[in-house]
Scaffold this active site. Structure first.
Site, PDB file in Angstrom:
ATOM      1  N   LYS A 207      11.412  12.808 -15.232  1.00 43.12           N
ATOM      2  CA  LYS A 207      11.891  13.724 -14.193  1.00 43.12           C
ATOM      3  C   LYS A 207      13.104  13.115 -13.488  1.00 43.12           C
ATOM      4  O   LYS A 207      14.128  13.744 -13.320  1.00 43.12           O
ATOM      5  CB  LYS A 207      10.756  14.010 -13.210  1.00 43.12           C
ATOM      6  CG  LYS A 207      11.140  14.952 -12.102  1.00 43.12           C
ATOM      7  CD  LYS A 207       9.937  15.320 -11.245  1.00 43.12           C
ATOM      8  CE  LYS A 207      10.394  16.094 -10.013  1.00 43.12           C
ATOM      9  NZ  LYS A 207       9.301  16.503  -9.148  1.00 43.12           N
ATOM     10  N   GLU A 213      10.098   1.759 -16.825  1.00 41.47           N
ATOM     11  CA  GLU A 213       9.465   1.672 -18.148  1.00 41.47           C
ATOM     12  C   GLU A 213      10.184   2.570 -19.156  1.00 41.47           C
ATOM     13  O   GLU A 213      10.515   2.162 -20.275  1.00 41.47           O
ATOM     14  CB  GLU A 213       7.990   2.104 -18.073  1.00 41.47           C
ATOM     15  CG  GLU A 213       7.099   1.187 -17.260  1.00 41.47           C
ATOM     16  CD  GLU A 213       7.052   1.538 -15.783  1.00 41.47           C
ATOM     17  OE1 GLU A 213       7.999   2.211 -15.281  1.00 41.47           O
ATOM     18  OE2 GLU A 213       6.078   1.138 -15.118  1.00 41.47           O
ATOM     19  N   GLY A 268       5.533  15.660 -11.438  1.00 46.61           N
ATOM     20  CA  GLY A 268       5.359  15.022 -12.754  1.00 46.61           C
ATOM     21  C   GLY A 268       4.003  15.329 -13.368  1.00 46.61           C
ATOM     22  O   GLY A 268       3.905  15.693 -14.540  1.00 46.61           O
ATOM     23  N   ARG A 269       2.941  15.206 -12.586  1.00 44.16           N
ATOM     24  CA  ARG A 269       1.597  15.393 -13.143  1.00 44.16           C
ATOM     25  C   ARG A 269       1.241  16.854 -13.340  1.00 44.16           C
ATOM     26  O   ARG A 269       0.162  17.177 -13.824  1.00 44.16           O
ATOM     27  CB  ARG A 269       0.571  14.678 -12.260  1.00 44.16           C
ATOM     28  CG  ARG A 269       0.610  15.073 -10.801  1.00 44.16           C
ATOM     29  CD  ARG A 269      -0.163  14.086  -9.950  1.00 44.16           C
ATOM     30  NE  ARG A 269      -0.075  14.361  -8.523  1.00 44.16           N
ATOM     31  CZ  ARG A 269       0.896  13.930  -7.722  1.00 44.16           C
ATOM     32  NH1 ARG A 269       1.879  13.202  -8.216  1.00 44.16           N
ATOM     33  NH2 ARG A 269       0.892  14.215  -6.442  1.00 44.16           N
ATOM     34  N   GLU A 354      -3.674  10.797  -8.335  1.00 42.97           N
ATOM     35  CA  GLU A 354      -2.341  10.695  -7.734  1.00 42.97           C
ATOM     36  C   GLU A 354      -2.157  11.835  -6.726  1.00 42.97           C
ATOM     37  O   GLU A 354      -1.394  11.711  -5.766  1.00 42.97           O
ATOM     38  CB  GLU A 354      -1.249  10.745  -8.821  1.00 42.97           C
ATOM     39  CG  GLU A 354       0.103  10.245  -8.330  1.00 42.97           C
ATOM     40  CD  GLU A 354       1.096   9.978  -9.451  1.00 42.97           C
ATOM     41  OE1 GLU A 354       1.330   8.796  -9.788  1.00 42.97           O
ATOM     42  OE2 GLU A 354       1.645  10.940 -10.014  1.00 42.97           O
ATOM     43  N   HIS A 385     -23.925   6.530 -25.408  1.00 48.19           N
ATOM     44  CA  HIS A 385     -24.363   5.237 -25.950  1.00 48.19           C
ATOM     45  C   HIS A 385     -23.652   4.078 -25.279  1.00 48.19           C
ATOM     46  O   HIS A 385     -23.736   2.953 -25.755  1.00 48.19           O
ATOM     47  CB  HIS A 385     -24.124   5.219 -27.464  1.00 48.19           C
ATOM     48  CG  HIS A 385     -24.897   6.284 -28.169  1.00 48.19           C
ATOM     49  ND1 HIS A 385     -26.202   6.102 -28.592  1.00 48.19           N
ATOM     50  CD2 HIS A 385     -24.578   7.567 -28.463  1.00 48.19           C
ATOM     51  CE1 HIS A 385     -26.639   7.217 -29.162  1.00 48.19           C
ATOM     52  NE2 HIS A 385     -25.667   8.126 -29.085  1.00 48.19           N
ATOM     53  N   LYS A 505       6.416  -0.658  -7.196  1.00 53.24           N
ATOM     54  CA  LYS A 505       7.676  -0.579  -7.980  1.00 53.24           C
ATOM     55  C   LYS A 505       8.753  -1.396  -7.290  1.00 53.24           C
ATOM     56  O   LYS A 505       9.511  -2.122  -7.929  1.00 53.24           O
ATOM     57  CB  LYS A 505       8.158   0.876  -8.063  1.00 53.24           C
ATOM     58  CG  LYS A 505       7.316   1.782  -8.924  1.00 53.24           C
ATOM     59  CD  LYS A 505       8.012   3.145  -9.018  1.00 53.24           C
ATOM     60  CE  LYS A 505       7.096   4.208  -9.548  1.00 53.24           C
ATOM     61  NZ  LYS A 505       7.674   5.546  -9.524  1.00 53.24           N
TER      62      LYS A 505
HETATM   63  O1  F6P Z   1       4.907   6.164 -10.755  1.00 49.74           O
HETATM   64  C1  F6P Z   1       4.439   7.451 -10.568  1.00 49.74           C
HETATM   65  C2  F6P Z   1       5.362   8.503 -11.090  1.00 49.74           C
HETATM   66  O2  F6P Z   1       6.342   8.780 -10.146  1.00 49.74           O
HETATM   67  C3  F6P Z   1       4.572   9.739 -11.470  1.00 49.74           C
HETATM   68  O3  F6P Z   1       4.315  10.555 -10.410  1.00 49.74           O
HETATM   69  C4  F6P Z   1       5.427  10.325 -12.535  1.00 49.74           C
HETATM   70  O4  F6P Z   1       4.714  11.240 -13.314  1.00 49.74           O
HETATM   71  C5  F6P Z   1       5.823   9.080 -13.286  1.00 49.74           C
HETATM   72  O5  F6P Z   1       6.023   8.116 -12.279  1.00 49.74           O
HETATM   73  C6  F6P Z   1       7.030   9.210 -14.165  1.00 49.74           C
HETATM   74  O6  F6P Z   1       8.156   9.613 -13.452  1.00 49.74           O
HETATM   75  P1  F6P Z   1       9.446  10.147 -14.187  1.00 49.74           P
HETATM   76  O7  F6P Z   1       9.075  11.396 -14.916  1.00 49.74           O
HETATM   77  O8  F6P Z   1      10.455  10.403 -13.103  1.00 49.74           O
HETATM   78  O9  F6P Z   1       9.917   9.089 -15.133  1.00 49.74           O
END
Ligand code: F6P
Length: 541
Positions: A207, A213, A268-269, A354, A385, A505
Site C-alpha cells: 500500500k 521487508e 491493508g488487512r 491488528e 490431535h 519499525k
Molecule cells: O506493519 C503493519 C502494516 O502496516 C499492515 O497494516 C500492513 O498490512 C502491512 O504493514 C504492509 O503494509 P504495506 O502494504 O504498506 O507494505
C-alpha cells in the site's frame, strides 16, 4: 462524547444478568428446550450459523442486542457503507465494501464517486490476468509467464496467500504461484528456488511502497532477475506493482502503466479483494475472482438488511463481547474443517488483532475493559490431535468457531463424512462433556474417572457452508470483517488504524546502523546494547 461501554446501563444490566446465568450448563439449557439447536441457528445466503452451543439464554441475547442498539450498530454500518470517516485517527473512510460493490452503485468520498475507479482497476486487472494466463503477456525474452511471485507482507500478503491456498483447486495448474514476505533471506531463496527468471513475474504489493521487508525483497528480486537476464529493460516485463503510492512505484523502476492502484480508504488487512488480490486473479482467472466478490457482496447485503437478531456477524461479535467482558475470556479459536483453509486463522489474526488489539477509545480515552482476544486456530482434524486436549479439559475457557462444508471441493471416498462427523463431535463434546456418573455407568475404573471426565459447557459456533468455492470464501471473509467492525463499535475503538506496529519499525531503523557498526550502542538500554555487540562480534569473526 461516546460513553464508555461499561458506563452504559445496558452493559450494567448484562453484567447483573451474568451473575445469574454464569453457572448454567449447556446440558440443562438443551434439556429445557428441545428445539434449541434449530431455534438458535440462522440460515442466510446459503450459510447456516448455529450458535446454540453458547452459554446464553434468550434474556442474554435480548440484553446483548439492547447493547448493540444502544451503541447504534445499525447506524454505524450505514456510516461505513456511506463512506463516512470511521477511521478517525487517520481521518479516513474505511470503505472495503466499495471494492465489491456493483458497477451500478455509487459511494461518494470527498465529493467523488469511487465506484467507477474501483471497476476501472478491476477491468485492468482482468485484462492483464487474461493476457498472462493466455500467454500473450510475454517475458523479456519472449517466453510466456509460468511463475508468479507475490512480494508483500501483512495485508499485502496474508489475504492473497490464504485465498490462493483456499482456492488452489480452482487455480490454473500450469502456473506456479508463490508468496514472498519475510525479510529473512531464506524466504527469498525458497520463493525463487528452481524458477526460471525468463518465465517469472513479480507482483510487488505494498500500500505504502515503503515497507522495509517488501522493498528489500523487491530489490533482491530485481537483482536476481537482472543477473539472469542481463538487461535492465527486463524489469518492465517481469515486475508489476500494486500500491497507492505511484511516485514510489515509478522511483523503483516500474512503469505506472504496470501499476494497479487502490486507495487510502482501503486498510491493508481489508484489501485482499482490491488489486492486492491480483496474484489470486492470475491463478483463478477474472471470472472466478468475480464470484469471490459476489460472495463478499452477499454478506454486505446481509449485514445491512438482516435484523440484528438474525444478523450473523452481529451475533458473532456480541458473543465475543459477552465472553471477553463477562467471562474474562482471553483467546478465541477458529478451526476450519477444511485443509484448504489452513491459512485462514493466520489471516484472521491480522484482521482481528491488528484491528481490535487496542487500549484506548477512538477519542483516546483509556479503556477499562478487555478488548480483542487472541485469535488462533488450525484445521481440524489435525488440531484435535494436538491442542484440543486443553480445549476439552484445560482450566481456560476458549470459545471456538467451527467452520465446515456440506460438500468437499473434491470428493475422495468417504473422507468428507469422516471430517464432518469429527467437527460435529467436537462441538458436542465441548458443550456436553462426559460426567463422572456416565463414566461409572460405562464401567470406567474409579481411579480414572477424574481424568476421563469432561465437564463440558465449553462454547462454540458452527458455520456450515455448502462447498469451498470462490463465492463461499468471499462470504467467510466478509463475515469476519463485519464481525470485527461490530466488536470495534461496541468497544468504541478505531478498528482501522495500527499505530502499535510503528514503534518497533522505528527502533529497527535505528538499530540497523548500530548492527553494521556505523553508530555506537551507547544510546541503547544495556540489554539491547549487549545483544548488538554480541551479534557484531560474531559477524566480525
Ligand atoms: O506493519 C503493519 C502494516 O502496516 C499492515 O497494516 C500492513 O498490512 C502491512 O504493514 C504492509 O503494509 P504495506 O502494504 O504498506 O507494505
Amino acid at each position: 462524547m461516546t460513553p464508555l461501554l461499561t458506563d452504559r446501563p445496558e452493559w450494567q444490566a448484562l453484567v447483573h444478568h451474568y451473575e445469574a446465568v454464569r453457572d448454567l450448563h449447556l446440558r440443562d439449557l438443551f434439556a429445557a428446550d428441545p428445539s434449541r439447536g434449530p431455534r438458535l441457528t440462522i440460515e442466510a445466503e446459503g450459510i447456516a450459523f448455529d450458535y446454540s452451543k453458547h452459554r446464553v439464554t434468550d434474556e442474554t441475547l435480548r440484553l446483548l442486542l439492547a447493547l448493540a442498539d444502544a451503541c447504534d450498530v445499525r447506524g454505524r454500518f450505514e456510516a461505513m457503507f456511506r463512506g463516512d470517516v470511521i477511521n478517525v485517527t487517520e481521518r479516513r473512510a474505511a470503505l472495503h465494501v466499495a471494492l465489491r460493490a456493483p458497477r451500478t452503485a455509487s459511494i461518494v468520498v470527498d465529493g467523488v464517486d469511487v465506484i467507477p475507479a474501483v471497476h476501472e482497476v478491476l477491468d485492468r486487472m482482468s485484462t492483464f490476468a487474461t493476457q498472462v494466463r493466455e500467454g500473450s503477456w510475454r517475458g523479456h525474452t519472449g517466453r510466456p509467464i509460468r511463475n508468479i511471485v507475490n512480494i508483500g507482507i501483512g495485508g499485502s500478503d496474508l489475504g492473497p496467500r490464504m485465498a490462493y491456498e483456499a482456492l488452489r483447486a480452482y487455480a490454473d495448474p500450469a502456473l506456479t504461484v508463490r508468496f514472498l514476505s519475510n525479510v529473512d533471506g531464506a524466504d527469498f531463496i525458497e520463493a525463487t528456488r528452481g524458477l526460471d527468471a525468463a518465465e517469472t513475474l513479480f507482483i510487488v504489493c505494498s500500500k505504502t511502497f515503503t515497507t522495509l521487508e517488501t522493498m528489500t525483497n523487491a530489490r533482491t528480486a530485481r537483482d536476481w532477475l537482472l543477473a539472469a537476464l542481463g538487461d535492465p529493460a527486463a524489469t518492465s516485463r517481469h515486475f508489476v506493482a500494486v500500491s497507492t503510492n505511484e511516485d514510489a512505484v515509478r522511483a523503483f523502476g516500474i512503469d505506472p502503466a504496470n501499476m494497479f492502484g487502490f486507495w487510502d480508504w482501503v486498510g491493508g488487512r481489508y484489501s485482499m479483494d482490491s488489486a492486492i488480490g491480483l496474484s489470486l486473479m492470475l491463478a483463478i482467472g477474472a471470472r472466478q475472482f468475480g464470484e469471490l466478490l459476489e460472495g463478499f457482496r452477499s454478506i454486505d447485503e446481509h449485514v445491512r438488511t438482516a435484523p440484528l437478531e438474525r444478523n450473523i456477524p452481529v451475533l458473532m461479535a456480541l458473543l465475543t463481547i459477552w465472553y471477553t467482558g463477562c467471562f474474562g475470556v482471553e483467546t478465541h479459536g477458529v478451526m476450519p474443517y477444511a485443509q484448504y483453509l489452513a491459512s485462514f486463522p493466520a489471516y484472521l489474526q491480522q484482521l482481528t488483532m491488528e484491528s481490535n488489539g487496542k487500549r484506548v477509545t477512538a477519542e483516546g480515552k483509556a479503556i477499562p475493559y478487555p478488548t480483542g482476544p487472541v485469535v488462533w486456530g488450525e484445521p481440524g482434524t489435525n488440531s484435535q490431535h494436538s491442542f484440543f486436549q486443553l480445549l476439552h479439559q484445560g482450566t481456560r475457557l476458549v470459545p471456538v468457531d467451527f467452520i465446515g462444508f456440506r460438500r468437499a471441493v473434491e470428493d475422495v471416498g468417504e473422507h468428507q463424512d469422516l471430517l464432518t462427523a469429527n467437527l460435529f463431535a467436537q462441538a458436542a463434546a465441548l458443550a456436553f462433556g462426559r460426567t463422572p456418573e456416565e463414566l461409572r455407568d460405562r464401567g470406567v475404573p474409579e481411579r480414572l474417572v477424574p481424568h476421563r471426565a469432561s465437564e463440558g459447557n465449553r462454547p462454540s459456533s458452527v458455520l456450515l457452508l455448502d462447498r469451498l468455492t470462490p463465492a463461499a470464501l468471499g462470504q467467510l471473509i466478509a463475515l469476519y470483517e463485519h464481525r470485527v467492525y461490530v466488536e470495534g463499535v461496541l468497544w468504541d475503538i478505531d478498528s482501522f488504524d495500527q499505530w502499535g506496529v510503528e514503534l518497533g519499525k522505528e527502533i529497527a531503523g535505528q538499530i540497523l546502523p548500530a548492527l553494521r557498526g556505523e553508530t555506537s550502542t551507547t544510546a541503547y538500554d544495556s540489554s539491547t546494547a549487549a545483544l548488538i555487540e554480541r551479534y557484531r562480534t560474531a559477524r566480525e569473526r
